[in-house]
Design an enzyme around this catalytic site. Structure first.
Site, PDB file in Angstrom:
ATOM      1  N   CYS A 202     -22.484  18.330   8.793  1.00 50.91           N
ATOM      2  CA  CYS A 202     -22.580  17.025   8.077  1.00 50.91           C
ATOM      3  C   CYS A 202     -23.856  17.265   6.865  1.00 50.91           C
ATOM      4  O   CYS A 202     -24.675  17.205   7.252  1.00 50.91           O
ATOM      5  CB  CYS A 202     -22.683  16.042   8.971  1.00 50.91           C
ATOM      6  SG  CYS A 202     -22.998  14.590   7.959  1.00 50.91           S
TER       7      CYS A 202
ATOM      8  N   CYS B  28     -25.951  14.088   6.441  1.00 51.54           N
ATOM      9  CA  CYS B  28     -26.805  14.042   7.619  1.00 51.54           C
ATOM     10  C   CYS B  28     -27.988  14.914   7.556  1.00 51.54           C
ATOM     11  O   CYS B  28     -29.293  14.532   7.636  1.00 51.54           O
ATOM     12  CB  CYS B  28     -26.182  14.212   9.055  1.00 51.54           C
ATOM     13  SG  CYS B  28     -24.560  13.741   8.941  1.00 51.54           S
ATOM     14  N   ASP B  29     -27.684  16.122   7.259  1.00 53.67           N
ATOM     15  CA  ASP B  29     -28.783  17.233   7.388  1.00 53.67           C
ATOM     16  C   ASP B  29     -29.191  18.289   6.241  1.00 53.67           C
ATOM     17  O   ASP B  29     -30.318  18.739   6.347  1.00 53.67           O
ATOM     18  CB  ASP B  29     -28.305  18.346   8.533  1.00 53.67           C
ATOM     19  CG  ASP B  29     -27.774  17.650   9.838  1.00 53.67           C
ATOM     20  OD1 ASP B  29     -28.396  16.884  10.362  1.00 53.67           O
ATOM     21  OD2 ASP B  29     -26.807  18.240  10.437  1.00 53.67           O
TER      22      ASP B  29
END
Length: 313
Positions: free
Chosen positions: A138, A141-142
């Site tokens: 992701c 997300c990261d």
């Protein structure tokens, strides 16, 4: 023996499941939640969560899920660490749905499905070793953790193209590994990749290994599947973007799914094609796939279930 018919059963324990539980419990539906095999859902595999509102210093995925669970339990949600293995869903308004956790039978007037989706991985042993140490599924997300660094994106579809262009804004360089000699992505997404100067696309290349010290990614080991020539790319992050698989096997044949297996919900609501059955979170959302959107739809599902029950009386 009189069978106990519950007002609300929630299947799944990610942000959507626990948020649905919080709202359902506060509406006095006395919900019971079945966690499934992965209590806390996909977020438990995420280390830092920095984009969920209300946590100014960030929080780890597992801690956040513990907080959500405690909040649901504070309002008397009953949490079962069991997996729903089979369902017999009623097609009648006001009908009773039957769920099975192994040999145990559960009866409910409403069911909220929050079983989420699972990111697909290549199946390399190294993916597990470096999970949380540079391997992610992701970018939104990261990606932030790789600011100014070099990363690899594996995949050829819209998801991969989107992740690569997103990462290109943060990272120094993005190398895309595409297994075939062309993209599977839409024309618009291909154009975005091609017009981004710091993305390099390696066609006919596959990721075959990952190297690094202390379970932190330092190099991607790749092979040219035409020449069989192996090489390494120095990177800090490897993003696997080959899609997600919604966890809907147990509901197939009873609930309407789209061609990729996601549950179809009525526009602007969480209603499925069956009365009293609602779906929230990534199991019905293949577009946003964020903890916050999952939580939002969990709230909607609980409110939809409450309204459905009120209209029965």
């Amino acid at each position: 023996m009189e069978k106990n018919i519950l007002d609300c059963v929630i299947v799944g324990s990610g942000p959507s499941g626990f948020t649905a539980a919080i709202y359902a419990a506060r509406a006095d539906l006395k919900p019971e939640l079945y966690t499934g095999l992965e209590p806390g859902g996909q977020l438990t595999t995420t280390t830092e969560v920095d984009n969920f509102p209300g946590y100014p210093s960030g929080i780890t995925g597992p801690e956040m899920m513990m907080d959500l669970q405690k909040q649901a339990e504070r309002f008397d949600t009953k949490v079962h660490y069991e997996m729903i293995t089979k369902v017999e869903l009623s097609q009648e308004t006001g009908g009773v749905h039957k769920l099975f956790a192994g040999n145990k039978e559960i009866f409910a007037k409403t069911v909220i499905i929050s079983t989420g989706a699972t990111a697909k991985y290549l199946g390399l042993e190294d993916e597990k070793i470096y999970s949380g140490g540079g391997v992610s599924a992701c970018a939104t997300c990261d990606g932030f953790f790789y600011k100014g660094k070099d990363v690899v994106v594996v995949g050829a579809g819209d998801t991969a193209a989107e992740e690569a262009t997103y990462l290109a804004k943060l990272c120094r360089k993005v190398t895309m590994l595409v297994r075939k000699d062309s993209f599977r992505a839409s024309k618009a997404m291909i154009h975005r990749v091609e017009s981004t100067p710091n993305i390099e696309v390696k066609f006919n290349h596959e990721l075959i290994g990952i190297e690094g010290e202390n379970s932190l990614v330092e190099r991607a080991v790749v092979i040219n599947n035409q020449t069989q020539e192996k090489s390494t790319v120095d990177v800090h992050g490897i993003f696997i973007a080959i899609g997600h698989k919604p966890n809907t096997e147990v509901f197939a044949g009873q609930i309407d799914l789209d061609e990729n297996g996601y549950i179809l919900t009525e526009k602007g609501s969480t209603k499925t094609n069956l009365p009293g059955v609602f779906a929230a979170g990534d199991v019905q959302d293949h577009i946003y796939r964020q903890a916050i959107t999952a939580a939002g739809s969990g709230c909607m599902a609980a409110m939809d279930a409450e309204k459905y029950l009120a209209e029965l009386h």
